[in-house]
Design a protein around this motif. Structure first.
Motif, PDB file in Angstrom:
ATOM      1  N   ASN A 195       0.978  -1.299   0.030  1.00 37.40           N
ATOM      2  CA  ASN A 195       0.004  -0.144   0.000  1.00 37.40           C
ATOM      3  C   ASN A 195       0.801   1.294   0.126  1.00 37.40           C
ATOM      4  OD1 ASN A 195       0.909   0.180   2.662  1.00 37.40           O
ATOM      5  ND2 ASN A 195      -1.118  -0.452   3.584  1.00 37.40           N
ATOM      6  N   ARG A 203      -1.890  -3.338   7.020  1.00 30.74           N
ATOM      7  CA  ARG A 203      -2.660  -3.281   7.975  1.00 30.74           C
ATOM      8  C   ARG A 203      -3.687  -1.775   7.716  1.00 30.74           C
ATOM      9  NH1 ARG A 203       2.081  -2.768  11.988  1.00 30.74           N
ATOM     10  NH2 ARG A 203       2.467  -1.620  10.295  1.00 30.74           N
ATOM     11  N   ASN A 204      -3.147  -0.720   7.393  1.00 32.17           N
ATOM     12  CA  ASN A 204      -3.749   0.438   7.257  1.00 32.17           C
ATOM     13  C   ASN A 204      -4.797   0.279   6.062  1.00 32.17           C
ATOM     14  OD1 ASN A 204      -4.271   2.884   6.316  1.00 32.17           O
ATOM     15  ND2 ASN A 204      -2.635   3.762   7.428  1.00 32.17           N
ATOM     16  N   TYR A 231      17.336  -5.234  12.619  1.00 34.17           N
ATOM     17  CA  TYR A 231      16.937  -5.292  11.324  1.00 34.17           C
ATOM     18  C   TYR A 231      17.948  -6.032  10.282  1.00 34.17           C
ATOM     19  CZ  TYR A 231      15.614  -2.617   6.856  1.00 34.17           C
ATOM     20  OH  TYR A 231      15.170  -2.425   5.555  1.00 34.17           O
ATOM     21  N   THR A 256      11.323   6.766   0.939  1.00 30.19           N
ATOM     22  CA  THR A 256       9.781   6.218   1.253  1.00 30.19           C
ATOM     23  C   THR A 256       9.606   6.790   2.878  1.00 30.19           C
ATOM     24  OG1 THR A 256      10.692   4.095   2.495  1.00 30.19           O
ATOM     25  CG2 THR A 256      10.476   3.949   0.008  1.00 30.19           C
TER      26      THR A 256
HETATM   27  P1  NDP Z   1       7.152   1.759   4.196  1.00 32.43           P
HETATM   28  O1  NDP Z   1       7.129   2.068   5.466  1.00 32.43           O
HETATM   29  O2  NDP Z   1       6.845   2.784   2.933  1.00 32.43           O
HETATM   30  O3  NDP Z   1       6.402   0.503   3.799  1.00 32.43           O
HETATM   31  C1  NDP Z   1       6.299  -0.582   4.822  1.00 32.43           C
HETATM   32  C2  NDP Z   1       4.958  -1.477   4.330  1.00 32.43           C
HETATM   33  O4  NDP Z   1       4.853  -2.600   5.324  1.00 32.43           O
HETATM   34  C3  NDP Z   1       3.643  -0.612   4.605  1.00 32.43           C
HETATM   35  O5  NDP Z   1       3.020  -0.723   3.542  1.00 32.43           O
HETATM   36  C4  NDP Z   1       3.140  -1.308   5.758  1.00 32.43           C
HETATM   37  O6  NDP Z   1       1.781  -1.144   5.852  1.00 32.43           O
HETATM   38  C5  NDP Z   1       3.746  -2.692   5.578  1.00 32.43           C
HETATM   39  N1  NDP Z   1       3.761  -3.483   7.114  1.00 32.43           N
HETATM   40  C6  NDP Z   1       4.684  -3.259   8.004  1.00 32.43           C
HETATM   41  N2  NDP Z   1       4.165  -3.918   9.178  1.00 32.43           N
HETATM   42  C7  NDP Z   1       3.245  -4.696   8.834  1.00 32.43           C
HETATM   43  C8  NDP Z   1       2.570  -5.873   9.273  1.00 32.43           C
HETATM   44  N3  NDP Z   1       3.064  -6.315  10.598  1.00 32.43           N
HETATM   45  N4  NDP Z   1       1.539  -6.385   8.561  1.00 32.43           N
HETATM   46  C9  NDP Z   1       1.215  -5.861   7.061  1.00 32.43           C
HETATM   47  N5  NDP Z   1       1.837  -5.001   6.645  1.00 32.43           N
HETATM   48  C10 NDP Z   1       2.859  -4.413   7.342  1.00 32.43           C
HETATM   49  O7  NDP Z   1       8.677   1.095   3.722  1.00 32.43           O
HETATM   50  P2  NDP Z   1       9.554   0.944   2.549  1.00 32.43           P
HETATM   51  O8  NDP Z   1       8.795   0.824   1.312  1.00 32.43           O
HETATM   52  O9  NDP Z   1      10.791   1.471   2.634  1.00 32.43           O
HETATM   53  O10 NDP Z   1       9.923  -0.659   2.811  1.00 32.43           O
HETATM   54  C11 NDP Z   1       9.537  -1.832   2.167  1.00 32.43           C
HETATM   55  C12 NDP Z   1      10.538  -2.645   2.290  1.00 32.43           C
HETATM   56  O11 NDP Z   1      11.672  -2.393   1.796  1.00 32.43           O
HETATM   57  C13 NDP Z   1      10.823  -3.236   3.788  1.00 32.43           C
HETATM   58  O12 NDP Z   1      11.028  -4.751   3.867  1.00 32.43           O
HETATM   59  C14 NDP Z   1      12.165  -2.458   4.198  1.00 32.43           C
HETATM   60  O13 NDP Z   1      12.753  -3.219   5.062  1.00 32.43           O
HETATM   61  C15 NDP Z   1      12.683  -2.660   2.918  1.00 32.43           C
HETATM   62  N6  NDP Z   1      13.972  -1.899   2.401  1.00 32.43           N
HETATM   63  C16 NDP Z   1      13.546  -0.411   2.331  1.00 32.43           C
HETATM   64  C17 NDP Z   1      14.646   0.374   2.047  1.00 32.43           C
HETATM   65  C18 NDP Z   1      14.347   1.923   1.918  1.00 32.43           C
HETATM   66  O14 NDP Z   1      15.367   2.717   1.742  1.00 32.43           O
HETATM   67  N7  NDP Z   1      13.255   2.426   1.885  1.00 32.43           N
HETATM   68  C19 NDP Z   1      16.261   0.047   1.881  1.00 32.43           C
HETATM   69  C20 NDP Z   1      15.957  -1.638   1.888  1.00 32.43           C
HETATM   70  C21 NDP Z   1      14.920  -2.196   2.350  1.00 32.43           C
HETATM   71  P3  NDP Z   1       0.692  -0.957   6.811  1.00 32.43           P
HETATM   72  O15 NDP Z   1       1.232   0.063   7.717  1.00 32.43           O
HETATM   73  O16 NDP Z   1      -0.697  -0.655   6.256  1.00 32.43           O
HETATM   74  O17 NDP Z   1       0.631  -2.409   7.613  1.00 32.43           O
END
Ligand code: NDP
Length: 256
Positions: free
Chosen positions: A19, A42-43, A159, A194
């Motif tokens: 999302n 979740r959101n 992490y 992000t």
């Molecule tokens: P965001 O915070 O934008 O997105 C994280 C997403 O994970 C949200 O959509 C959130 O949705 C969902 N989420 C978190 N916890 C839960 C849960 N318990 N159940 C269901 N959904 C969950 O982060 P990013 O897009 O940056 O991150 C995405 C992935 O990429 C992650 O695994 C992150 O570790 C990885 N990553 C990101 C980097 C970066 O620079 N941005 C670098 C390296 C890796 P909701 O809140 O609706 O549940």
């Protein structure tokens, strides 16, 4: 036609955390290539907005509210996707969180929460979709790692442990499920703009400029940088690619 290699028409993809952020970038790419997409998060408001965006672009999409740390909710999510979209071909294990603290002050509840969200969820979701993929004669699992799958950082003990684990979990599943024609790969994002990193940039002084200076491409990544790798790893173009960990990082991981 050569582009048939990247055609996802008739395929169904699940994107956890789809999302927003990197998950949404991947969902956009796969939807454009023809896949129907289930957005899991979740959101519910954010998920509804992502679905509306994909539908406006002409794709079939549904939102499924589920916490990926809850095994029963994940099982219900997989059932709902198979029922509403008819099959499951692609799973992107992308949901993730970060708690930035040095290891000597990280609480065990915080450790458990990061491991459950970033690593155990990939196991639980992959296990939930495996029967549908096996029955369909194949599938694609894409697990999201990080530069912390390779490097260490003082603020990222849980992490980094979770993201290192993702790479090894990917390899194990790739070997286990090769006879079922299921390819399992991981993607290691560099520093991407992000919500996750907006907070990091506020909390870690100088981070923004350090990333720019350390990234050969001289920019932060954008979520749409993940559309292409998602389509590649979800499509027949990658049928002989399994167990890999592919950096999408503007060169961050190769700069001396
Ligand atoms: P965001 O915070 O934008 O997105 C994280 C997403 O994970 C949200 O959509 C959130 O949705 C969902 N989420 C978190 N916890 C839960 C849960 N318990 N159940 C269901 N959904 C969950 O982060 P990013 O897009 O940056 O991150 C995405 C992935 O990429 C992650 O695994 C992150 O570790 C990885 N990553 C990101 C980097 C970066 O620079 N941005 C670098 C390296 C890796 P909701 O809140 O609706 O549940």
């Amino acid at each position: 036609m050569k582009t048939e290699l990247f055609n996802l028409s008739g395929k169904v993809a699940i994107v956890t955390g789809g999302n927003g952020g990197i998950g949404l970038g991947m969902a956009r790419g796969m939807a454009e290539a023809g896949a129907a997409v289930a957005i899991v998060g979740r959101n519910e408001q954010k998920s509804a907005a992502a679905v509306a965006e994909l539908e406006r672009a002409g794709a079939r999409a549904i939102a499924v509210a589920a916490d990926v740390t809850d095994k029963a909710a994940v099982a219900a999510m997989a059932e709902r996707v198979a029922r509403d979209l008819g099959r499951i071909d692609i799973l992107v294990n992308n949901a993730g969180i970060s708690i930035r603290k040095p290891p000597h002050v990280l609480d065990i509840a915080e450790w458990n929460s990061v491991i459950a969200t970033n690593l155990t969820s990939a196991f639980v979701c992959s296990q939930a979709v495996y029967p549908a993929m096996k029955a369909a004669g194949g599938g694609k699992v894409i697990n999201i790692g990080s530069m912390m799958s390779i490097f260490g950082a003082s603020f990222a003990s849980a992490y980094a442990a979770s993201k290192g684990g993702i790479v090894q979990f990917t390899r194990a599943c790739a070997v286990a499920w090769a006879p079922d024609n299921i390819q399992v790969n991981s993607v290691l994002p560099g520093w991407i703009d992000t919500d996750l990193t907006k907070n990091a940039r506020k909390e870690v002084e100088g981070l923004h400029d350090r990333v720019l200076g350390r990234t050969p491409a001289a920019r932060w990544g954008a979520i749409d940088d993940f559309a292409g790798i998602a389509v590649f790893l979800a499509s027949p173009a990658s049928d002989f690619v399994t167990g890999t960990a592919i950096p999408v990082d503007g060169g961050y991981s190769v700069m001396a």
